[in-house]
Design a protein around this motif. Structure first.
Motif, PDB file in Angstrom:
ATOM      1  N   LYS A   1     -10.503 -28.101   1.302  1.00  0.00           N
ATOM      2  CA  LYS A   1     -11.269 -28.494   2.481  1.00  0.00           C
ATOM      3  C   LYS A   1     -12.363 -29.464   2.046  1.00  0.00           C
ATOM      4  O   LYS A   1     -13.268 -29.093   1.295  1.00  0.00           O
ATOM      5  CB  LYS A   1     -11.879 -27.268   3.165  1.00  0.00           C
ATOM      6  CG  LYS A   1     -12.541 -27.586   4.506  1.00  0.00           C
ATOM      7  CD  LYS A   1     -12.982 -26.302   5.194  1.00  0.00           C
ATOM      8  CE  LYS A   1     -13.581 -26.578   6.570  1.00  0.00           C
ATOM      9  NZ  LYS A   1     -14.006 -25.328   7.243  1.00  0.00           N
ATOM     10  N   ILE A   2     -12.267 -30.698   2.517  1.00  0.00           N
ATOM     11  CA  ILE A   2     -13.235 -31.728   2.136  1.00  0.00           C
ATOM     12  C   ILE A   2     -14.491 -31.543   2.970  1.00  0.00           C
ATOM     13  O   ILE A   2     -14.464 -31.641   4.198  1.00  0.00           O
ATOM     14  CB  ILE A   2     -12.652 -33.137   2.328  1.00  0.00           C
ATOM     15  CG1 ILE A   2     -11.349 -33.278   1.542  1.00  0.00           C
ATOM     16  CG2 ILE A   2     -13.657 -34.206   1.880  1.00  0.00           C
ATOM     17  CD1 ILE A   2     -10.634 -34.598   1.753  1.00  0.00           C
ATOM     18  N   THR A   3     -15.606 -31.251   2.303  1.00  0.00           N
ATOM     19  CA  THR A   3     -16.825 -30.878   3.023  1.00  0.00           C
ATOM     20  C   THR A   3     -17.658 -32.068   3.469  1.00  0.00           C
ATOM     21  O   THR A   3     -18.515 -31.925   4.339  1.00  0.00           O
ATOM     22  CB  THR A   3     -17.703 -29.985   2.139  1.00  0.00           C
ATOM     23  OG1 THR A   3     -18.048 -30.715   0.952  1.00  0.00           O
ATOM     24  CG2 THR A   3     -16.965 -28.725   1.740  1.00  0.00           C
ATOM     25  N   ASP A   4     -17.435 -33.226   2.861  1.00  0.00           N
ATOM     26  CA  ASP A   4     -18.240 -34.403   3.215  1.00  0.00           C
ATOM     27  C   ASP A   4     -17.327 -35.585   3.539  1.00  0.00           C
ATOM     28  O   ASP A   4     -17.279 -36.560   2.799  1.00  0.00           O
ATOM     29  CB  ASP A   4     -19.215 -34.768   2.091  1.00  0.00           C
ATOM     30  CG  ASP A   4     -18.525 -34.911   0.737  1.00  0.00           C
ATOM     31  OD1 ASP A   4     -17.351 -34.498   0.630  1.00  0.00           O
ATOM     32  OD2 ASP A   4     -19.161 -35.433  -0.195  1.00  0.00           O
ATOM     33  N   PRO A   5     -16.572 -35.467   4.636  1.00  0.00           N
ATOM     34  CA  PRO A   5     -15.640 -36.544   4.973  1.00  0.00           C
ATOM     35  C   PRO A   5     -16.369 -37.849   5.212  1.00  0.00           C
ATOM     36  O   PRO A   5     -17.428 -37.900   5.810  1.00  0.00           O
ATOM     37  CB  PRO A   5     -14.944 -36.034   6.233  1.00  0.00           C
ATOM     38  CG  PRO A   5     -15.893 -35.051   6.820  1.00  0.00           C
ATOM     39  CD  PRO A   5     -16.585 -34.418   5.651  1.00  0.00           C
TER      40      PRO A   5
ATOM     41  N   LYS B   1     -30.080 -18.567  -2.695  1.00  0.00           N
ATOM     42  CA  LYS B   1     -29.640 -18.623  -1.321  1.00  0.00           C
ATOM     43  C   LYS B   1     -28.277 -19.293  -1.223  1.00  0.00           C
ATOM     44  O   LYS B   1     -27.807 -19.941  -2.150  1.00  0.00           O
ATOM     45  CB  LYS B   1     -30.662 -19.377  -0.464  1.00  0.00           C
ATOM     46  CG  LYS B   1     -31.945 -18.582  -0.250  1.00  0.00           C
ATOM     47  CD  LYS B   1     -32.796 -19.201   0.837  1.00  0.00           C
ATOM     48  CE  LYS B   1     -34.003 -18.332   1.151  1.00  0.00           C
ATOM     49  NZ  LYS B   1     -34.797 -18.860   2.256  1.00  0.00           N
ATOM     50  N   TYR B   2     -27.647 -19.104  -0.088  1.00  0.00           N
ATOM     51  CA  TYR B   2     -26.363 -19.738   0.186  1.00  0.00           C
ATOM     52  C   TYR B   2     -26.440 -21.224  -0.109  1.00  0.00           C
ATOM     53  O   TYR B   2     -27.373 -21.902   0.271  1.00  0.00           O
ATOM     54  CB  TYR B   2     -26.005 -19.505   1.650  1.00  0.00           C
ATOM     55  CG  TYR B   2     -24.939 -20.424   2.207  1.00  0.00           C
ATOM     56  CD1 TYR B   2     -23.666 -20.445   1.652  1.00  0.00           C
ATOM     57  CD2 TYR B   2     -25.213 -21.246   3.292  1.00  0.00           C
ATOM     58  CE1 TYR B   2     -22.692 -21.268   2.174  1.00  0.00           C
ATOM     59  CE2 TYR B   2     -24.248 -22.069   3.810  1.00  0.00           C
ATOM     60  CZ  TYR B   2     -22.987 -22.074   3.250  1.00  0.00           C
ATOM     61  OH  TYR B   2     -22.021 -22.896   3.770  1.00  0.00           O
ATOM     62  N   ILE B   3     -25.440 -21.728  -0.824  1.00  0.00           N
ATOM     63  CA  ILE B   3     -25.386 -23.147  -1.151  1.00  0.00           C
ATOM     64  C   ILE B   3     -24.428 -23.816  -0.183  1.00  0.00           C
ATOM     65  O   ILE B   3     -23.228 -23.536  -0.186  1.00  0.00           O
ATOM     66  CB  ILE B   3     -24.939 -23.371  -2.604  1.00  0.00           C
ATOM     67  CG1 ILE B   3     -25.949 -22.715  -3.547  1.00  0.00           C
ATOM     68  CG2 ILE B   3     -24.806 -24.841  -2.914  1.00  0.00           C
ATOM     69  CD1 ILE B   3     -25.575 -22.804  -5.008  1.00  0.00           C
ATOM     70  N   ALA B   4     -24.947 -24.676   0.661  1.00  0.00           N
ATOM     71  CA  ALA B   4     -24.130 -25.324   1.679  1.00  0.00           C
ATOM     72  C   ALA B   4     -23.027 -26.136   1.014  1.00  0.00           C
ATOM     73  O   ALA B   4     -23.216 -26.702  -0.067  1.00  0.00           O
ATOM     74  CB  ALA B   4     -24.985 -26.237   2.548  1.00  0.00           C
ATOM     75  N   PRO B   5     -21.834 -26.214   1.644  1.00  0.00           N
ATOM     76  CA  PRO B   5     -20.741 -26.975   1.051  1.00  0.00           C
ATOM     77  C   PRO B   5     -21.136 -28.397   0.682  1.00  0.00           C
ATOM     78  O   PRO B   5     -20.672 -28.934  -0.310  1.00  0.00           O
ATOM     79  CB  PRO B   5     -19.674 -26.944   2.164  1.00  0.00           C
ATOM     80  CG  PRO B   5     -19.940 -25.681   2.889  1.00  0.00           C
ATOM     81  CD  PRO B   5     -21.439 -25.524   2.882  1.00  0.00           C
ATOM     82  N   SER B   6     -22.008 -29.010   1.480  1.00  0.00           N
ATOM     83  CA  SER B   6     -22.395 -30.384   1.216  1.00  0.00           C
ATOM     84  C   SER B   6     -23.167 -30.531  -0.089  1.00  0.00           C
ATOM     85  O   SER B   6     -23.285 -31.621  -0.641  1.00  0.00           O
ATOM     86  CB  SER B   6     -23.248 -30.913   2.375  1.00  0.00           C
ATOM     87  OG  SER B   6     -24.426 -30.142   2.513  1.00  0.00           O
ATOM     88  N   ARG B   7     -23.731 -29.392  -0.609  1.00  0.00           N
ATOM     89  CA  ARG B   7     -24.489 -29.453  -1.856  1.00  0.00           C
ATOM     90  C   ARG B   7     -23.771 -28.759  -3.012  1.00  0.00           C
ATOM     91  O   ARG B   7     -24.307 -28.643  -4.097  1.00  0.00           O
ATOM     92  CB  ARG B   7     -25.869 -28.801  -1.657  1.00  0.00           C
ATOM     93  CG  ARG B   7     -26.742 -29.534  -0.673  1.00  0.00           C
ATOM     94  CD  ARG B   7     -28.184 -29.054  -0.764  1.00  0.00           C
ATOM     95  NE  ARG B   7     -28.328 -27.677  -0.314  1.00  0.00           N
ATOM     96  CZ  ARG B   7     -28.669 -26.655  -1.103  1.00  0.00           C
ATOM     97  NH1 ARG B   7     -28.848 -26.840  -2.379  1.00  0.00           N
ATOM     98  NH2 ARG B   7     -28.815 -25.444  -0.603  1.00  0.00           N
ATOM     99  N   GLN B   8     -22.542 -28.289  -2.779  1.00  0.00           N
ATOM    100  CA  GLN B   8     -21.873 -27.547  -3.832  1.00  0.00           C
ATOM    101  C   GLN B   8     -21.503 -28.443  -5.015  1.00  0.00           C
ATOM    102  O   GLN B   8     -21.314 -27.951  -6.125  1.00  0.00           O
ATOM    103  CB  GLN B   8     -20.638 -26.840  -3.299  1.00  0.00           C
ATOM    104  CG  GLN B   8     -21.003 -25.605  -2.495  1.00  0.00           C
ATOM    105  CD  GLN B   8     -19.793 -24.815  -2.063  1.00  0.00           C
ATOM    106  OE1 GLN B   8     -18.683 -25.042  -2.513  1.00  0.00           O
ATOM    107  NE2 GLN B   8     -20.008 -23.875  -1.154  1.00  0.00           N
TER     108      GLN B   8
END
Length: 415
Positions: free
Chosen positions: A98-102, A40-47
């Protein structure tokens, strides 16, 4: 589509490419959103848990094939990705991180400073936080404008001005949203607005456009008379010139020069030639400044839906019908006319015409919605739709990746 292999199996990776436009609606670049085809799609926060240096290096190869030189690419990275120097696998000068977890960037500040010095730009999502230092290194501040009104947008602009960053409006769905954000001070825009017709009118259809539709009708006959069809194509100077130039280019490598449309049909095969002609005809009739991106999406949709149909024959749909549905699905934006007027000229069944007009309870409409969800990286929605339609998720994701590659190669040949 990019492929990455580990010790155990083959991991298939593809991307949604989300176009970003400037205030004059010129293409500025793309955001690339990662999609694993076997998961499934891997959310940016978990990449940061799944993204490897090998993956990032493979990404660089993929974007060199996908994107025009000079266009920016925006890619999501977690703080850990950045500390691991993964952005360096992508080309400086073109890459926006693009910083996904600022959050507090104390440990990240030296790395970001070096990245910026080496030619990379930084994007941060706007968030109401007391930790304002996360915006200091930003070249671009991104805001999802869903559900926001003018006062909200004005407030965000006022608060972000001190950082000297460009403002990017995300999820801009229509022309009104674009105009509101532009007046509020936003400089960059992402969303489905460019797929909508501008200044829709019911002005008379040009005779040249109608003649292209007549050619489409001749092409879509079940048993076409190839002699008459070749003569009709040959009579259109622009189409025949583009076709023969295309076939005589080095990319095909035919030993002998192709001098006639009849020879082209024989050498290339009617099915392959027809797919090419369909998209070229769209380019010829277009009246929209976003034509290149809309034609790319039209080609991608056509190939995507065709492949889904081939992989799921239990639906009983014809692959060629799904291909036409995808290719023609953005004609209203390309022609800046209501789809209800355009379908009168199209060589399609009433059911397909109804689907293009997004009629309720039309059996083809869910496939157009599925294509849109992939294009806009709405992967939670696409997963739900695939389950609802009983589609094989891995096959559909592979079909999307293959369609992306096919459309990119096709559009490269049109330059």
């Amino acid at each position: 589509m990019n492929k990455e292999k580990n010790d155990n199996n083959l991991i298939l990776v593809t991307f949604a490419r989300l176009p970003i436009f400037d205030a004059k609606k010129n293409l500025w670049g793309y955001e690339l959103v990662y999609l694993s085809c076997d998961d499934k799609y891997i959310a940016p926060s978990r990449q940061n848990q799944t993204m490897t240096a090998d993956f990032a290096a493979g990404t660089s190869l993929a974007i060199e094939q996908m994107l025009d030189k000079g266009k920016k690419i925006m890619v999501n990275f977690s703080q850990q990705n950045i500390l691991d120097n993964l952005p360096y696998a992508l080309p400086p000068g073109r890459t926006v991180i693009k910083i996904t977890d600022p959050g507090p960037l104390d440990s990240l500040a030296p790395t970001l400073e070096k990245l910026k010095a080496d030619g990379y730009q930084i994007t941060v999502n706007w968030t109401h936080t007391t930790c304002q230092d996360i915006f200091e290194p930003a070249d671009i501040i991104c805001q999802d404008i869903s559900g926001m009104g003018v006062p909200d947008l004005d407030c965000i602009y006022t608060k972000t001005v001190p950082y000297g960053a460009l403002l990017l409006a995300n999820r801009v769905q229509d022309q009104i949203g674009f105009d509101v954000c532009r007046r509020a001070g936003f400089s960059l825009f992402q969303g489905a607005f460019f797929k909508q017709p501008e200044d829709v009118s019911v002005k008379k259809m040009l005779s040249a456009t109608i003649s292209k539709f007549h050619l489409m009708e001749a092409m879509e006959q079940k048993d076409p008379d190839f002699s008459k069809l070749a003569a009709a194509i040959q009579a259109d100077v622009a189409i025949s010139y583009r076709l023969l130039s295309h076939l005589n280019s080095a990319s095909f490598g035919f030993r002998q020069k192709i001098d006639s449309i009849k020879d082209a049909i024989t050498m290339l095969g009617w099915h392959n030639l027809k797919n090419w002609l369909r998209v070229v005809l769209l380019a010829e009739v277009s009246e929209n400044k976003h034509a290149s991106e809309l034609i790319f999406l039209s080609a991608q949709r056509g190939k995507f839906l065709e492949q889904i149909c081939q992989d799921h024959d239990f639906w009983g749909f014809e692959p060629d019908s799904l291909s036409l549905l995808g290719i023609f699905s953005l004609l209203d934006a390309l022609l800046n006319r209501p789809m209800g007027e355009i379908v009168k000229y199209l060589p399609l069944s009433d059911t397909l015409k109804g689907a293009l007009c997004m009629e309720d309870n039309n059996e083809y409409v869910p496939f157009l919605k599925l294509a849109r969800s992939f294009e806009e990286a709405e992967f939670d929605r696409s997963d739900a739709m695939m389950n609802q339609l009983g589609l094989d998720t891995t096959k559909v994701k592979l079909a999307y990746g293959g369609a992306l590659d096919w459309a990119n190669k096709f559009c490269e040949m049109q330059k």
